[in-house]
Structure formats: structure tokens, C-alpha cells
Design a protein around this motif. Structure first.
Motif, mmCIF file in Angstrom:
data_model
loop_
_atom_site.group_PDB
_atom_site.id
_atom_site.type_symbol
_atom_site.label_atom_id
_atom_site.label_comp_id
_atom_site.label_asym_id
_atom_site.label_seq_id
_atom_site.Cartn_x
_atom_site.Cartn_y
_atom_site.Cartn_z
ATOM 1 N N ALA A 1 27.892 -3.449 22.664
ATOM 2 C CA ALA A 1 27.796 -2.034 23.027
ATOM 3 C C ALA A 1 29.177 -1.412 23.110
ATOM 4 O O ALA A 1 29.415 -0.320 22.583
ATOM 5 N N THR A 2 30.105 -2.142 23.742
ATOM 6 C CA THR A 2 31.472 -1.622 23.852
ATOM 7 C C THR A 2 32.094 -1.497 22.466
ATOM 8 O O THR A 2 32.748 -0.503 22.155
ATOM 9 N N VAL B 1 30.530 -0.946 19.695
ATOM 10 C CA VAL B 1 29.922 0.210 19.030
ATOM 11 C C VAL B 1 30.591 1.499 19.501
ATOM 12 O O VAL B 1 30.950 2.369 18.703
ATOM 13 N N GLY B 2 30.801 1.609 20.825
ATOM 14 C CA GLY B 2 31.462 2.794 21.361
ATOM 15 C C GLY B 2 32.849 2.981 20.762
ATOM 16 O O GLY B 2 33.222 4.079 20.353
ATOM 17 N N LEU B 3 33.604 1.888 20.677
ATOM 18 C CA LEU B 3 34.955 1.982 20.126
ATOM 19 C C LEU B 3 34.918 2.300 18.631
ATOM 20 O O LEU B 3 35.756 3.030 18.120
#
Lengths: 297, 303
Positions: free
Chosen positions: A41-42, A44-46
Motif C-alpha cells: 500500500a505504501t 502504491v502511494g509513493l
């Protein structure tokens, strides 16, 4: 959830080694799966951030030339730059911030120094927080209704007013938070020296909270510099050079909006350049705000 | 102490000014929308027409579009935001937390028009060429939910808007969740670890129950943002006044229809009044959502 905890904590289950083992394996497998998903998830955010910035650099940088800063917007097919849009954005952002900051500062002071626990203070704090997240397009419509329509049409100053309304709650939030952090002893020391309350606020509290307040102002500038929706109904946009505050005024975001939606290739290219300028300007302001705040934690 | 009186007076006046601004926003939108409310009555809320020729305007389609895109965006963003907040508070190595947290917050600083443009030129083609055909071939065949994933793959539409909105609100929700997760007292977590809990069990059984109200508050904050977002949605939703069963169908939202139709709405016209009435409805919806959010967040995050 508590059932899992109970079964694992009760020694009864552990008496049968195979049960205990499979239970433990299941719990740790779940743990690993969730941890992996969180890392993903992190990532993907980055990736989103990198993808957006990468696109802007890729498509905007190739159109970046000196003419962008020295020429006006021109009809499609004849080149042109973004000078009037950049100037309009700078003017409206600066004036909007200049109107909104003192008001926001005083509201923050009121909330922190005068209205602690009062009914009116709580109402002001609540309303300011709601305004902070209120849809900016509605602030544009509001300024259109009370300013543009009664006072003879779209104007740069109406755009400034709309931006000021957006600035106020941002400055309020940081000012109140920062003033609340100042130790009471500092205020008492000022009072003990015989200073009236306003002097202790202006000459003791404000300097002590300066970096925090400056952070709020920088964040406010960064926020309004990229605002498009409220300007559509107030300063409207202007394809010519105009510094007349009572006439429609160009701005970078509105120009990007008009150009990006157009079918002309050179306009779309200019829109990407504008997008690159505004995004990196805004991100630079944000990073500056963080650096300003850091020394005092 | 004249100076004190003046200073306190100015401060109080500015405080009251904030209340005046909010009331003025509500009143001006309501008064501006009054002709439309009068002309169409309560039917304004349920009418699906938007017909400038016949001068008939209804709010049903934009309201539907606003709610469905915002809710879908929340469904997409919340799991990701939770993952990021969990990673940043419990999993990431200490030195890594600050830079990653800052990067996520920078995502929140990118202006919404950039999301719109990026979505229009980058995400729409990807959705149209790959994602939507794939979903039509797979989920489109499934009974019941299949209808949601059918129709031509233009790339634009409700789902694409929801995706862009999700990316936009992701950092807001993630940052709020991270901040409330950090408010959990260390002893609570340590005692759970002490009895042998895994990280995930600590999160599920200690951190989440402790912060439940604030987490919902953070989600509502994101919802409030998504409801009123204009530029990002206007670029990618397709701007058609129609309720389609498929998530790939075009639609509109209150904010997008206001932004698009405003230039063609002369002052004093019934159309402009209808747009202002829509603005009033949007304000009421987002005010309720934001008020709930503030109420839930009040206890934990007020510094």
C-alpha cells in the motif's frame, strides 16, 4: 478478535503441541500477509507521487523555454507563453494571502488567548475547521454572489477575496496550535513585568510562535496558488496582459484548465509547462514550510 | 487599559467574522438558489432532467454522481490509507518514517487541477485500453454485479473519477490515521506484545479499538474532500447528465456541473439559480459530513 487472543493466551490449547503449532503458524502467516499488504500500500502511494511528478517532468520540461516567461498567451498555433498567467497568479496569491493572513492571525489569537472554553470560541473553532475543508468551488460561488454580481463583474480583486477566504482557516489552525504550545510561564513573566495582555501577546507570544505561524502562511500560499475552482467565478481568466484589479485577471491554474481541455497541441503543451511550474512551486513551498518548522520541533 | 480593549475587540471581531463568512456562504447560496427551489419545488431533488431548452433543471443526477464517486473513492482509498498508516507507525524502520510520511503528505499538496490533467491524459487511456476491457471480460460476466462493469470502455466515467478522487484523498486519510495511531499509549501496545501478540494482532485488538472514533473521523474528512472536489472530476467523469447502471458510464457531480455550466449561465437566469441551488445542496451535504468528522476527531487530535 479477542477470541484469538484468548485461545492463544490460555495454556489449555498449548497442551496439545500440534494444535498450538498450527495456531501459531496461522497467526504468524496472517501477520506476514498483512505486513506485506501494508508495504505494498505504501509503495502504491509513493508510486502515485512518482508517476505524477514524472509525468510533469517528462511532458512539461520539454516545453520549457524562455518564451514561457516572457510572452503572453497567444492564439493556438502561434507559440506564446504564460507571462500574464504567471503574473496574475502571483498578484492574486500575494494579495489574497495579505488579506487573509492578518484576519486568520487575529482569529487564532482570539481562540487561543481570549476564547478558551467559551461557547463563542468553540463555535468559531468549529466553523473555521469546517471552512478549512469546505469545497473551494462553493467559496467561488459565494464571492460571485456577494461581490462579482453586485459590483460590476469579474475582477482580479474578487479572485483575491475568494483566495483570502481560503487562507483564513489555514492560518487560524496553525496560529492557534502554535500559541497553545507557548508555556504559560512566558506569559506570566511578561505580565509580571507590567506588560498589558496585548503587549505580551504581540511582543512575547508572536515571536515565540513565529516559525509555526510562518509555516501556516507558507502552507496557505501553497494551497491557494493551485486553486482553480474559486477563480473560475471571480477573476475568470484573461488571455491578455492586464494588471487592472477591477478587470478579469489571468491565473496559472485557470489557464491550465482552459488549455488542457483544448484540442490544440501547443496549448496542451503549454498547459503541461504551467502544471510543472505550479506543482514544483507548491511542493517547494511545502518543503520550505517543513524546514521552517523544524528547529523548534 | 485602552490598548487591551482595542486588541481584544479586534480579535473578537475577527472571530465573529469567521461565523459571518460561514453564514454568508449559506445564505447567499440559498438566496441565489431560491428561484430554482420555487420553480421546481421538492421535485428539484428527484428530477433527472437538465434541459436548458425547456428550462427544466433537476438535481438528481449530480447528487447521485457526487455521492457515488465519493463513496467509491472512499472504498478504494481507505484500505490503502490504512496500510500506509500502519506501515508508518508500526512497521517502517525509524529512519524511514519521516521521508515516507513527508512524501505522502506532499501528495496532498499537489493542486487538484494537476490530478485532473494527469488523470485525463495518463489514467484515462490506461483505463480505456487495459483496465476497463479486462473488468468487462472478467467481472462483467458475473451475475448481479456484472451490470456494473459493462458498456463501452471509453476510459472516462464514474469509476475513473472515483479512482482519481481516491488518489487525492489518500494522503489526507493516511496522515490523519497515522496521527491518531500515534496517540495510542505505548504501554497498551507493549502489554499486548508482552503476552505474545503479533504486530497485526496488536493493531487489530489494541490500536484500532482505541482509535475507532478518530479513524472514522479521518475517513469522513476524506469523504468531505471527495464530495466537493471539482477540477479533478470535471476532467475525467465524462460530463453527461445521465444515471448509468455501469460504473464505466459517464456522469457528473454537483461540483463538475457547476464548473462547466456556469460560463453559459447569464446572471439572473433560472439556470444560474439552479446551479446555486446545487451549490447550496453540496454545502449542506459536505457541512454534515465535515461536522461529523470534526466531532469524531475532536477528542484525539486536538493538540
Amino acid at each position: 478478535m479477542s477470541a484469538t487472543l484468548a485461545t492463544t493466551a490460555i495454556p489449555g490449547g498449548a497442551r496439545d503441541p500440534s494444535v498450538a503449532q498450527s495456531l501459531s503458524r496461522r497467526r504468524h502467516r496472517a501477520n506476514v500477509i498483512v505486513k506485506t499488504l501494508c508495504v505494498l500500500a505504501t509503495a502504491v502511494g509513493l508510486i502515485f507521487l512518482v508517476a505524477i511528478l514524472g509525468t510533469l517532468l517528462w511532458l512539461g520540461f520539454s516545453g520549457l523555454r524562455l518564451g514561457v516567461f516572457t510572452e503572453m498567451t497567444k492564439p493556438p498555433g502561434s507559440g506564446g507563453g504564460l507571462l500574464n498567467a504567471i503574473a496574475g497568479s502571483l498578484i492574486q496569491t500575494i494579495i489574497g494571502t495579505a488579506i487573509g493572513t492578518p484576519i486568520g492571525l487575529m482569529v487564532g489569537t482570539y481562540l487561543s488567548e481570549y476564547a478558551k472554553g467559551t461557547y463563542l470560541g468553540n463555535a468559531v473553532r468549529f466553523v473555521s475547521d469546517v471552512l478549512l475543508s469546505a469545497p473551494s468551488i462553493l467559496i467561488g460561488l459565494f464571492v460571485y454572489e456577494v461581490f462579482v454580481e453586485p459590483f460590476g463583474g469579474f475582477s482580479g480583486i474578487a479572485g483575491c477575496v475568494a483566495l483570502a477566504v481560503i487562507v483564513i482557516p489555514i492560518v487560524v489552525r496553525t496560529t492557534e496550535d502554535m500559541l497553545n504550545l507557548i508555556p504559560t510561564a512566558l506569559r506570566e513573566a511578561a505580565v509580571a513585568l507590567g506588560a498589558p495582555k496585548w503587549k505580551s501577546i504581540v511582543f512575547v507570544c508572536y515571536p515565540a510562535a513565529l516559525s509555526g505561524i510562518a509555516t501556516g502562511v507558507l502552507l496557505a500560499i501553497a494551497r491557494v496558488a493551485g486553486e482553480t475552482a474559486p477563480l473560475l467565478f471571480t477573476s475568470l481568466g484573461n488571455l491578455n496582459w492586464s494588471l487592472d484589479m477591477s478587470a478579469p485577471m489571468s491565473s496559472l491554474p485557470v489557464t491550465i484548465y482552459q488549455y488542457a481541455g483544448s484540442p490544440f497541441e501547443d496549448w496542451v503543451q503549454l498547459a503541461w509547462v504551467g502544471a510543472l511550474l505550479i506543482t514544483f512551486g507548491v511542493l517547494a513551498l511545502n518543503i520550505m514550510a517543513r524546514v521552517v518548522l523544524r528547529p523548534r520541533g | 487599559m485602552l490598548g487591551d480593549k482595542i486588541f481584544a475587540g479586534i480579535a473578537t471581531a475577527c472571530g465573529v467574522l469567521v461565523l459571518v463568512i460561514l453564514s454568508a456562504i449559506i445564505i447567499s447560496l440559498f438566496v441565489g438558489g431560491l428561484p430554482a427551489f420555487r420553480a421546481f419545488g421538492p421535485g428539484f431533488l428527484t428530477n433527472t432532467d437538465w434541459d436548458p431548452v425547456k428550462q427544466v433543471y433537476g438535481a438528481a443526477v449530480p447528487i447521485y454522481g457526487t455521492l457515488i464517486t465519493a463513496v467509491l473513492a472512499i472504498l478504494l482509498a481507505v484500505p490503502l490509507a490504512f496500510g500506509i498508516a500502519f506501515y508508518l507507525t508500526e512497521l517502517a524502520p525509524q529512519w524511514f518514517r519521516q521521508p515516507v510520511g513527508t512524501a505522502i503528505e506532499l501528495l496532498a499538496a499537489v493542486p487538484s487541477i494537476i490530478y485532473g490533467m494527469w488523470g485525463f491524459f495518463i489514467i484515462v487511456p490506461i483505463m480505456g485500453d487495459y483496465v476497463q476491457p479486462f473488468l468487462i471480460d472478467t467481472l462483467g460476466e458475473v451475475p448481479l454485479i456484472g451490470a456494473l462493469f459493462q458498456g463501452p470502455a471509453f476510459g472516462t466515467g464514474i469509476l475513473t473519477s472515483a479512482l482519481i478522487l481516491a488518489i487525492m484523498i489518500l494522503p489526507f486519510i493516511a496522515a490523519t490515521m497515522r496521527d491518531v495511531f500515534l496517540t495510542v499509549p505505548g504501554v497498551f501496545k507493549e502489554s499486548a506484545y508482552g503476552v505474545g501478540c503479533t504486530t497485526w494482532e496488536v493493531m487489530r485488538s489494541i490500536v484500532l479499538p482505541y482509535t475507532r472514533a478518530s479513524v472514522v473521523g479521518g475517513v469522513m474528512l476524506g469523504l468531505g474532500r471527495a464530495l466537493g472536489e471539482t477540477m479533478a472530476v470535471t476532467f475525467v467523469i465524462g460530463n453527461t447528465n445521465r444515471i448509468s447502471t455501469s460504473l464505466f458510464g459517464p456522469g457528473n457531480t454537483i461540483a463538475s456541473i457547476v464548473a462547466l455550466e456556469f460560463p453559459e449561465s447569464p446572471a439572473g437566469s433560472l439556470k444560474l439559480s439552479s446551479l446555486l441551488a446545487l451549490g447550496f445542496l453540496l454545502f449542506v451535504i459536505s457541512f454534515i459530513v465535515l461536522a461529523i468528522s470534526r466531532f469524531l476527531l475532536r477528542t484525539k487530535v486536538t493538540k
